[in-house]
Motif scaffolding. Structure first.
Motif, PDB file in Angstrom:
ATOM      1  N   GLY A 133      29.041  83.467 115.391  1.00  0.00           N
ATOM      2  CA  GLY A 133      28.130  83.761 114.296  1.00  0.00           C
ATOM      3  C   GLY A 133      28.440  85.024 113.524  1.00  0.00           C
ATOM      4  O   GLY A 133      27.773  85.322 112.529  1.00  0.00           O
ATOM      5  N   PHE A 134      29.468  85.786 113.948  1.00  0.00           N
ATOM      6  CA  PHE A 134      29.799  87.019 113.230  1.00  0.00           C
ATOM      7  C   PHE A 134      30.700  86.680 112.053  1.00  0.00           C
ATOM      8  O   PHE A 134      31.806  86.176 112.228  1.00  0.00           O
TER       9      PHE A 134
ATOM     10  N   GLY B  50      21.225  91.805 114.903  1.00  0.00           N
ATOM     11  CA  GLY B  50      20.666  91.941 113.564  1.00  0.00           C
ATOM     12  C   GLY B  50      21.109  93.193 112.834  1.00  0.00           C
ATOM     13  O   GLY B  50      20.739  93.399 111.675  1.00  0.00           O
ATOM     14  N   SER B  51      21.930  94.038 113.481  1.00  0.00           N
ATOM     15  CA  SER B  51      22.399  95.264 112.826  1.00  0.00           C
ATOM     16  C   SER B  51      23.354  94.917 111.683  1.00  0.00           C
ATOM     17  O   SER B  51      24.251  94.089 111.838  1.00  0.00           O
ATOM     18  N   VAL B  52      23.148  95.550 110.540  1.00  0.00           N
ATOM     19  CA  VAL B  52      23.996  95.360 109.365  1.00  0.00           C
ATOM     20  C   VAL B  52      24.930  96.557 109.267  1.00  0.00           C
ATOM     21  O   VAL B  52      24.468  97.710 109.263  1.00  0.00           O
ATOM     22  N   GLY B  53      26.224  96.297 109.219  1.00  0.00           N
ATOM     23  CA  GLY B  53      27.172  97.400 109.212  1.00  0.00           C
ATOM     24  C   GLY B  53      28.305  97.207 108.231  1.00  0.00           C
ATOM     25  O   GLY B  53      28.455  96.142 107.614  1.00  0.00           O
TER      26      GLY B  53
ATOM     27  N   TYR C 106      25.660  91.853 112.985  1.00  0.00           N
ATOM     28  CA  TYR C 106      25.858  91.518 114.400  1.00  0.00           C
ATOM     29  C   TYR C 106      24.851  90.431 114.786  1.00  0.00           C
ATOM     30  O   TYR C 106      23.642  90.664 114.739  1.00  0.00           O
ATOM     31  N   PRO C 107      25.324  89.238 115.178  1.00  0.00           N
ATOM     32  CA  PRO C 107      24.397  88.139 115.482  1.00  0.00           C
ATOM     33  C   PRO C 107      23.667  88.313 116.811  1.00  0.00           C
ATOM     34  O   PRO C 107      22.620  87.717 117.021  1.00  0.00           O
ATOM     35  N   ARG C 108      24.228  89.117 117.695  1.00  0.00           N
ATOM     36  CA  ARG C 108      23.575  89.383 118.976  1.00  0.00           C
ATOM     37  C   ARG C 108      24.007  90.759 119.465  1.00  0.00           C
ATOM     38  O   ARG C 108      24.960  91.341 118.957  1.00  0.00           O
TER      39      ARG C 108
ATOM     40  N   CYS D 174      18.322  84.984 111.684  1.00  0.00           N
ATOM     41  CA  CYS D 174      19.026  84.433 112.841  1.00  0.00           C
ATOM     42  C   CYS D 174      20.409  83.971 112.396  1.00  0.00           C
ATOM     43  O   CYS D 174      20.540  83.022 111.620  1.00  0.00           O
ATOM     44  N   LEU D 175      21.430  84.641 112.883  1.00  0.00           N
ATOM     45  CA  LEU D 175      22.803  84.330 112.472  1.00  0.00           C
ATOM     46  C   LEU D 175      23.449  83.258 113.335  1.00  0.00           C
ATOM     47  O   LEU D 175      24.412  82.614 112.916  1.00  0.00           O
ATOM     48  N   TRP D 176      22.930  83.060 114.552  1.00  0.00           N
ATOM     49  CA  TRP D 176      23.535  82.086 115.471  1.00  0.00           C
ATOM     50  C   TRP D 176      22.429  81.396 116.250  1.00  0.00           C
ATOM     51  O   TRP D 176      21.651  82.046 116.944  1.00  0.00           O
ATOM     52  N   ASP D 177      22.344  80.071 116.106  1.00  0.00           N
ATOM     53  CA  ASP D 177      21.294  79.288 116.760  1.00  0.00           C
ATOM     54  C   ASP D 177      21.911  77.988 117.270  1.00  0.00           C
ATOM     55  O   ASP D 177      22.269  77.108 116.479  1.00  0.00           O
TER      56      ASP D 177
END
Length: 202
Positions: free
Chosen positions: A124-125, A150-153, A162-164, A179-182
């Protein structure tokens, strides 16, 4: 452009212009017998069915696509909006490093429209291209052992989410609840190669 054999059922393509990777990915996807096209930062891996297509045909089609002056990436549909709270641990330090106020850094990061160049690092990244050159900063010299989900960098020429929770060395500007990865979703990744992305301050 360089096209290298990658086993018996794939080729690795290195275009002269890395910006052409996604356009070549579109061209490869259209070829009969191609099973998968996986873009990277500067390369494209193309897997094909050896029983139905000759590798030379794949190579020739990709070289033709690369030499065609009007090769462009397809429209990737409506952009995905990701809400962001700009309160990251590195926000003030990055603003000072690039020589602007925190408010200006937020505005400059949020005003751009990004494109998923490729995916990797963890499920998911997505590595998002389109970051303003003036905001290119290096990764941390000593990565964090744990970056919250959920951190945005930002790091180098890319931005991402970061999805996790995981170790990581990107400079953190904010966080999102998206949610980036489900694994229950289809596809499980919110962002795939070519998808357009916008960050919306909250």
């Amino acid at each position: 452009m360089i096209v290298l054999p990658y086993g018996d059922t794939a080729v690795l393509v290195e275009p002269d212009d890395p910006a052409a990777v996604l356009a070549l990915c579109d061209a490869a996807t259209d070829l009969d017998g191609v099973l998968e096209a996986v873009p990277g930062a500067r390369t494209l891996l193309v897997r094909f069915d050896r029983l139905t297509v000759d590798p030379a045909i794949v190579r020739g089609a990709l070289e033709l696509a690369m030499s065609t002056a009007d090769v462009v990436e397809r429209a990737a549909g409506a952009p995905v909006d990701i809400p962001v709270r700009y309160d990251g641990a590195d926000l003030d330090a990055v603003a000072a490093e690039v020589g602007c106020s925190t408010a200006s850094l937020i505005a400059r990061h949020a005003v751009a429209e990004y494109r998923v160049a490729f995916c990797g690092f963890s499920p998911g990244f997505a590595y998002l291209s389109g970051l303003e050159p003036g905001l290119h900063v290096p990764r941390m010299t000593s990565p964090r052992t744990s970056v919250p989900a959920g951190s945005v960098g930002i790091a180098g020429e890319f931005t991402g989410v970061y999805p996790r929770s995981s170790p990581g060395g990107w400079r953190l500007l904010g966080r999102t609840d998206a949610c980036l990865w489900d694994l229950e979703a289809s596809p499980p990744a919110l962002l795939g190669p070519g998808v357009r992305v916008r960050f919306v301050p909250r």
